[in-house]
Design a protein around this motif. Sequence first.
Motif, PDB file in Angstrom:
ATOM      1  N   ALA A  39       0.819  -1.203   0.000  1.00  0.00           N
ATOM      2  CA  ALA A  39       0.000   0.000   0.000  1.00  0.00           C
ATOM      3  C   ALA A  39       0.854   1.255   0.000  1.00  0.00           C
ATOM      4  CB  ALA A  39      -0.929   0.002   1.214  1.00  0.00           C
ATOM      5  N   ARG A  40       0.272   2.365  -0.434  1.00  0.00           N
ATOM      6  CA  ARG A  40       0.949   3.655  -0.370  1.00  0.00           C
ATOM      7  C   ARG A  40       1.353   3.945   1.069  1.00  0.00           C
ATOM      8  NH1 ARG A  40       0.729   7.325  -4.990  1.00  0.00           N
ATOM      9  NH2 ARG A  40       1.758   8.744  -3.562  1.00  0.00           N
ATOM     10  N   ALA A  41       2.531   4.532   1.241  1.00  0.00           N
ATOM     11  CA  ALA A  41       3.068   4.949   2.544  1.00  0.00           C
ATOM     12  C   ALA A  41       3.360   3.788   3.485  1.00  0.00           C
ATOM     13  CB  ALA A  41       2.143   5.955   3.221  1.00  0.00           C
ATOM     14  N   SER A  42       3.349   2.545   2.974  1.00  0.00           N
ATOM     15  CA  SER A  42       3.728   1.394   3.793  1.00  0.00           C
ATOM     16  C   SER A  42       5.140   0.960   3.399  1.00  0.00           C
ATOM     17  CB  SER A  42       2.744   0.243   3.609  1.00  0.00           C
ATOM     18  OG  SER A  42       2.803  -0.261   2.287  1.00  0.00           O
ATOM     19  N   GLU A  43       5.668  -0.021   4.133  1.00  0.00           N
ATOM     20  CA  GLU A  43       7.030  -0.459   3.846  1.00  0.00           C
ATOM     21  C   GLU A  43       7.150  -1.964   4.034  1.00  0.00           C
ATOM     22  OE1 GLU A  43       9.251   1.943   6.609  1.00  0.00           O
ATOM     23  OE2 GLU A  43       9.037   0.475   8.217  1.00  0.00           O
ATOM     24  N   LEU A 204      10.004  -0.460  -0.680  1.00  0.00           N
ATOM     25  CA  LEU A 204      10.341  -1.878  -0.784  1.00  0.00           C
ATOM     26  C   LEU A 204      11.861  -1.999  -0.770  1.00  0.00           C
ATOM     27  CD1 LEU A 204       9.557  -4.842  -1.182  1.00  0.00           C
ATOM     28  CD2 LEU A 204       9.509  -4.417  -3.656  1.00  0.00           C
ATOM     29  N   VAL A 205      12.392  -2.511   0.334  1.00  0.00           N
ATOM     30  CA  VAL A 205      13.829  -2.695   0.494  1.00  0.00           C
ATOM     31  C   VAL A 205      14.149  -4.164   0.240  1.00  0.00           C
ATOM     32  CG1 VAL A 205      15.778  -2.573   2.090  1.00  0.00           C
ATOM     33  CG2 VAL A 205      13.982  -0.832   2.180  1.00  0.00           C
ATOM     34  N   VAL A 206      15.107  -4.405  -0.615  1.00  0.00           N
ATOM     35  CA  VAL A 206      15.534  -5.767  -0.927  1.00  0.00           C
ATOM     36  C   VAL A 206      16.961  -5.934  -0.434  1.00  0.00           C
ATOM     37  CG1 VAL A 206      15.951  -7.432  -2.759  1.00  0.00           C
ATOM     38  CG2 VAL A 206      14.021  -5.869  -2.928  1.00  0.00           C
ATOM     39  N   ARG A 218       7.020  -5.492   8.636  1.00  0.00           N
ATOM     40  CA  ARG A 218       6.691  -6.482   7.597  1.00  0.00           C
ATOM     41  C   ARG A 218       7.971  -6.943   6.919  1.00  0.00           C
ATOM     42  NH1 ARG A 218       3.130  -5.728   1.999  1.00  0.00           N
ATOM     43  NH2 ARG A 218       3.384  -7.895   1.285  1.00  0.00           N
ATOM     44  N   VAL A 219       8.269  -8.203   7.078  1.00  0.00           N
ATOM     45  CA  VAL A 219       9.434  -8.820   6.438  1.00  0.00           C
ATOM     46  C   VAL A 219       8.944 -10.027   5.649  1.00  0.00           C
ATOM     47  CG1 VAL A 219      11.674  -9.932   6.769  1.00  0.00           C
ATOM     48  CG2 VAL A 219      10.960  -8.081   8.300  1.00  0.00           C
ATOM     49  N   GLU A 220       9.247 -10.061   4.368  1.00  0.00           N
ATOM     50  CA  GLU A 220       8.857 -11.178   3.510  1.00  0.00           C
ATOM     51  C   GLU A 220      10.106 -11.888   3.012  1.00  0.00           C
ATOM     52  OE1 GLU A 220       5.819 -12.102   2.951  1.00  0.00           O
ATOM     53  OE2 GLU A 220       4.495 -10.353   3.143  1.00  0.00           O
ATOM     54  N   LYS A 221      10.026 -13.204   2.937  1.00  0.00           N
ATOM     55  CA  LYS A 221      11.103 -13.990   2.343  1.00  0.00           C
ATOM     56  C   LYS A 221      10.753 -14.270   0.894  1.00  0.00           C
ATOM     57  CE  LYS A 221      12.593 -16.249   6.611  1.00  0.00           C
ATOM     58  NZ  LYS A 221      12.824 -17.544   7.301  1.00  0.00           N
ATOM     59  N   LEU A 222      11.712 -14.017   0.012  1.00  0.00           N
ATOM     60  CA  LEU A 222      11.454 -14.243  -1.400  1.00  0.00           C
ATOM     61  C   LEU A 222      11.044 -15.688  -1.649  1.00  0.00           C
ATOM     62  CD1 LEU A 222      11.441 -13.064  -4.244  1.00  0.00           C
ATOM     63  CD2 LEU A 222      13.839 -13.708  -4.461  1.00  0.00           C
ATOM     64  N   GLN A 223      11.645 -16.616  -0.902  1.00  0.00           N
ATOM     65  CA  GLN A 223      11.320 -18.027  -1.083  1.00  0.00           C
ATOM     66  C   GLN A 223       9.854 -18.320  -0.767  1.00  0.00           C
ATOM     67  OE1 GLN A 223      13.893 -16.725   0.483  1.00  0.00           O
ATOM     68  NE2 GLN A 223      15.679 -18.065   0.544  1.00  0.00           N
ATOM     69  N   SER A 224       9.268 -17.547   0.166  1.00  0.00           N
ATOM     70  CA  SER A 224       7.872 -17.778   0.522  1.00  0.00           C
ATOM     71  C   SER A 224       6.914 -17.160  -0.486  1.00  0.00           C
ATOM     72  CB  SER A 224       7.570 -17.225   1.916  1.00  0.00           C
ATOM     73  OG  SER A 224       7.638 -15.812   1.922  1.00  0.00           O
TER      74      SER A 224
END
Length: 232
Positions: A39-43, A204-206, A218-224
């Motif tokens: 969403a806008r203004a989220s990270e 979006l930080v990679v 919020r942390v997402e794993k690319l594998q997931s």
Amino acid sequence: MAPAASAQSALSIRDLAFAYPSDGREVPFQLTIKHFELARASECLLVGRSGGGKSTFLQLVAGLLEPQQGTVKLDDIDLFARSTNRDLLRGAKLGFVFQTFNLLQGFSALENLMVALMFSTLPKSEWHARGISLLAALGIDKPNTRVEELSVGQQQRVAIARALVCKPALVLADEPTASLDPENAKIAMELLREHCRVEGAALLVVSHDPSLVPLFARVEKLQSLATAGGAR
């Protein structure tokens, strides 16, 4: 679980599938993402091992690679629709922070922002004031200094200002702290997050830097998110 869709989405990915051509000697790289929403203004921090597909993912989001199927929407605009001018969309909707800054040497901090603004939809009459104001907010009080005369930490601040100067919907940061010492890395990340919120831009930080994980809710794993084979 993927977050609920938002009318204010900066980035929306659905049923994305991409594969590099096989050279006949190895299993070709494949990447599939069912759903990703920001969403806008989220990270969000997206983590994954080196060579695990993070750069490919960023290139798909930026429209530098074209998927075999699926949609990528920036601010509700379909990046791969035939009617979309991707260059103009990138200039208007995307900001980039690179590992090595990629600032134009021989140009001042302000001139680096002016070049970015050439691809924006902001009125030209607003460019100078916008650049000066944003640099000042990031602690650059001598905007006419050539970037090679600035410290590493100051160059990172200019890079952040350049990413935000066009008022993008989404800022992509590719290993943004990799070239910095721990102290400057922490300062730079705090500034990037703060000013994305102020500007209303999604971030979006990679990265594969584990020190960033505690900073993000919020942390997402690319594998997931993806099914990947091979490496790029």
